[in-house]
Design a protein around this motif. Structure first.
Motif, mmCIF file in Angstrom:
data_model
loop_
_atom_site.group_PDB
_atom_site.id
_atom_site.type_symbol
_atom_site.label_atom_id
_atom_site.label_comp_id
_atom_site.label_asym_id
_atom_site.label_seq_id
_atom_site.Cartn_x
_atom_site.Cartn_y
_atom_site.Cartn_z
ATOM 1 N N THR A 311 -4.404 -8.527 -1.545
ATOM 2 C CA THR A 311 -5.085 -7.248 -1.338
ATOM 3 C C THR A 311 -4.225 -6.051 -1.715
ATOM 4 O O THR A 311 -4.425 -4.952 -1.213
ATOM 5 C CB THR A 311 -5.509 -7.109 0.136
ATOM 6 N N VAL A 312 -3.250 -6.265 -2.604
ATOM 7 C CA VAL A 312 -2.361 -5.169 -2.989
ATOM 8 C C VAL A 312 -3.157 -3.994 -3.547
ATOM 9 O O VAL A 312 -2.886 -2.829 -3.232
ATOM 10 C CB VAL A 312 -1.328 -5.653 -4.032
ATOM 11 N N ASP A 314 -6.426 -3.609 -3.140
ATOM 12 C CA ASP A 314 -7.665 -3.469 -2.362
ATOM 13 C C ASP A 314 -7.302 -3.020 -0.948
ATOM 14 O O ASP A 314 -7.456 -3.760 0.017
ATOM 15 C CB ASP A 314 -8.409 -4.816 -2.328
ATOM 16 N N PRO A 315 -6.777 -1.781 -0.827
ATOM 17 C CA PRO A 315 -6.279 -1.316 0.464
ATOM 18 C C PRO A 315 -7.409 -1.043 1.446
ATOM 19 O O PRO A 315 -8.574 -0.861 1.048
ATOM 20 C CB PRO A 315 -5.544 -0.021 0.111
ATOM 21 N N ARG A 318 -8.351 4.798 4.583
ATOM 22 C CA ARG A 318 -7.257 5.657 5.032
ATOM 23 C C ARG A 318 -7.191 5.695 6.553
ATOM 24 O O ARG A 318 -8.214 5.786 7.225
ATOM 25 C CB ARG A 318 -7.448 7.082 4.522
ATOM 26 N N TYR A 322 -1.814 -0.109 6.279
ATOM 27 C CA TYR A 322 -1.579 -0.617 4.928
ATOM 28 C C TYR A 322 -0.381 -1.550 4.954
ATOM 29 O O TYR A 322 0.511 -1.423 5.793
ATOM 30 C CB TYR A 322 -1.251 0.531 3.979
ATOM 31 N N THR A 323 -0.333 -2.485 4.005
ATOM 32 C CA THR A 323 0.914 -3.208 3.783
ATOM 33 C C THR A 323 1.851 -2.280 3.007
ATOM 34 O O THR A 323 1.424 -1.242 2.475
ATOM 35 C CB THR A 323 0.691 -4.499 2.977
ATOM 36 N N GLN A 326 0.665 -2.023 -0.653
ATOM 37 C CA GLN A 326 -0.568 -1.249 -0.765
ATOM 38 C C GLN A 326 -0.279 0.249 -0.704
ATOM 39 O O GLN A 326 -0.847 1.039 -1.469
ATOM 40 C CB GLN A 326 -1.535 -1.632 0.358
ATOM 41 N N ALA A 327 0.596 0.635 0.204
ATOM 42 C CA ALA A 327 0.934 2.051 0.353
ATOM 43 C C ALA A 327 1.698 2.573 -0.860
ATOM 44 O O ALA A 327 1.375 3.629 -1.415
ATOM 45 C CB ALA A 327 1.743 2.263 1.629
ATOM 46 N N SER A 330 -0.447 3.140 -4.012
ATOM 47 C CA SER A 330 -1.661 3.948 -3.863
ATOM 48 C C SER A 330 -1.504 5.308 -4.527
ATOM 49 O O SER A 330 -0.397 5.819 -4.706
ATOM 50 C CB SER A 330 -1.978 4.145 -2.377
ATOM 51 N N PHE A 453 -1.417 5.780 6.116
ATOM 52 C CA PHE A 453 -1.071 4.367 5.966
ATOM 53 C C PHE A 453 -0.838 3.634 7.282
ATOM 54 O O PHE A 453 -0.450 2.461 7.269
ATOM 55 C CB PHE A 453 0.186 4.237 5.091
#
Length: 550
Positions: A311-312, A314-315, A318, A322-323, A326-327, A330, A453
């Protein structure tokens, strides 16, 4: 006899409760943060480094860049904090602080052979990087312990960091006199000692929100404002009246007393928590289910392992957790990186050059200490203002923090222009504007990161958020400001019929020295302000609705 033993046992239990309480942890964090802003004193002792080692301005600015690099690249401290207890993070920071600055002190006092430039860069980078360990250990833990008051907490803690420059100035004048070389020694040992004293007090606690929690933070705010006003009064008085050694000692003593006044608020709150705990003890024993929390944690870890890489791009929405990847990948983080590059990069450039700015414009040596103290004090006001006022405006008027950031950058532009086009006394006003702006940017940046995040990986992400500032500092400080300053200084040297080999350090005098560099800084900051303003309007509705989730 039995009642006396019982009373003694109660006192001991309360002391244990007090030293392990949330509010005492806040007080301990205030003291750690008040010693964590040594990097802002670079303008005071940089002239000693330049004259002792014979550096030109580009080399000195290179040293300033490595200071900013160490101060802002805190990813390592964040990652260490994810897998080790807080006390370990603080111990590492203490050791790095002492080693880095102590080696610099040995160098400028001639106690060791002159090191190479890369060695000095390494020393100051290590010393400056230690403040990230203090930030990660104290600030991140406080935010997690008071999640509903994160803006207020960030403003207060970063406010004490802002005041640290003025606090250190008072202490070193009282202990060592007007010897800026000894200031480096004070920077080496004092922060390390304070962190070690409170190393076991900083830890995550069970979050129990009290009804009067915000009022307690306002009490802390009033005390810190009084401390800031006292430091400003001393700063003004020291320039108007000749201070004796005894006067400096008295001033430093009052400063230390004011630093410990929050302890009275802490005692009152811990007594209140202690009394509440005693009333709730019987029911707590019956309903205690320690395994439930562990089960939930294990479930969360399994879900995270399953979806981390899938899901990198596919965050979540807001405001949710977040991982780290992901953050970092973004669009929001990219925008924050650019804002940090321009805003903090230009501010750091201005602060690092304060000593040489004062020298080039003909200000006496004691005025440079005034500039640093003004920056420190208004740095505090900026941090507290952005923490408390942004929280109020967001809650009451739905004004998003990115929009507040654009207003802060506008003040920074004005400060840069006052340096580029100086008039008598303009550097004092510029110090106030740049100090306030620089201070206000940091709590806003950290709060925006936590709101966008989530808090799960906040200790790593808030350090990642600062990564662009040392890059901005390198380009704007070393490659732009330093090189343009040296070019102007060489023109003056040539006009006098001298070469670089004829002088030990390269010095420029006059308003032309910093005119072009600070016009460039003002332009860069203003352009970033316009872009951030546009982006904040486009995402305003989303930011306001999501900022309260985390």
């Amino acid at each position: 006899m039995g009642s006396e033993i019982h009373q003694s046992g109660q006192t001991i239990r309360f002391l244990i409760h007090f030293l392990n309480g949330r509010w005492f942890m806040v007080f301990a964090s205030f003291l750690i943060m008040a010693c964590a802003g040594a990097t802002y004193l670079f303008g005071t002792y940089s002239k000693d480094i330049k004259s002792t080692l014979g550096y030109d301005q580009t080399t000195l600015n290179l040293l300033g860049f490595f200071k900013d690099l160490g101060a802002n690249v805190g990813v390592m401290s964040g990652l260490i904090a994810e897998v080790t207890p807080t006390w370990f993070v603080l111990v590492i920071g203490s050791a790095m602080n002492f080693v880095g600055y102590f080696m610099i002190w040995l160098t400028v006092t001639g106690r060791v052979a002159k090191p190479r430039v890369w060695q000095m860069c390494l020393y100051i980078c290590i010393g400056a990087n230690s403040q990230n360990f203090a930030n990660t250990g104290a600030l991140v833990t406080c935010v997690k312990n008071f999640p509903e008051s994160r803006g207020v907490m960030l403003g207060l803690l970063k406010g004490y960091v802002g005041l640290s420059g003025a606090i250190f100035t008072q202490l070193y004048l009282a202990i060592y006199g007007n010897d800026s070389k000894s200031l480096i020694l004070l920077i080496a040992w004092l922060p390390a000692v304070v962190s070690l004293v409170f190393v076991y007090s900083i830890r995550e606690k069970k979050v129990v929100r009290q009804r009067n929690e915000i009022n307690v933070f306002y009490n802390f705010l009033y005390i810190s404002i009084f401390l800031a006003l006292f430091l400003m009064a001393m700063n003004i008085a020291e320039k108007q009246v000749h201070f004796t050694k005894a006067a400096y000692i008295a001033s430093a003593t009052v400063c230390c007393v004011l630093l410990f006044v929050p302890l009275t608020v802490t005692v009152k709150q811990e007594i209140e928590v202690w009394n509440m705990k005693k009333l709730e003890e019987p029911s707590e024993v019956k309903i205690e289910k320690p395994k439930k929390e562990t089960d939930l944690k294990e479930d969360g870890e399994k879900k995270e392992m399953k979806s981390c890489l899938l899901t990198v791009f596919d965050p979540p929405p807001r405001g949710e957790d977040y991982t780290i990847l992901q953050a970092l990948l973004s669009l929001d983080m990219i925008i924050l990186f650019l804002a940090t590059f321009c805003g903090l990069g230009s501010s750091l450039t201005a602060l690092d050059n304060l000593g040489q700015i004062g020298e080039s414009l003909g200000y006496p040596n004691h005025a440079v200490s005034s500039f640093v103290s003004l920056v420190s004090i208004w740095n505090y006001f900026g941090r507290v203002f952005s923490g408390f006022v942004s929280e109020y405006l967001l809650a009451k008027h739905k004004l998003p923090r990115p929009l507040m950031m654009t207003l802060v950058l506008l003040l920074s532009c004005a400060g840069h222009l006052l340096i580029a086009f100086p008039v008598p006394g303009s550097v004092y006003i510029a110090s106030i504007l740049m100090g306030f702006s620089f201070g206000a940017q940091l709590p806003l940046l950290f709060a925006i990161i936590s709101e966008l995040f989530g808090l799960k990986y906040f200790s790593t992400l808030f350090n990642c958020g600062q990564l662009a500032s040392p890059l901005g500092s390198y380009i704007l400080n070393v490659r732009v400001t330093g090189m343009l300053y040296d070019r102007e200084a060489m023109k003056q040297l040539t006009a006098r019929g001298l070469t670089r080999k004829d002088v030990k350090d390269l010095t420029c005098l006059g308003s032309q020295c910093y005119k072009l560099p600070f016009v460039i800084l003002a332009a860069v900051t203003f352009l970033e302000r316009l872009w951030l303003w546009r982006e904040s309007h486009e995402s305003e509705s989303v930011m306001v609705s999501d900022s309260r989730k985390s």
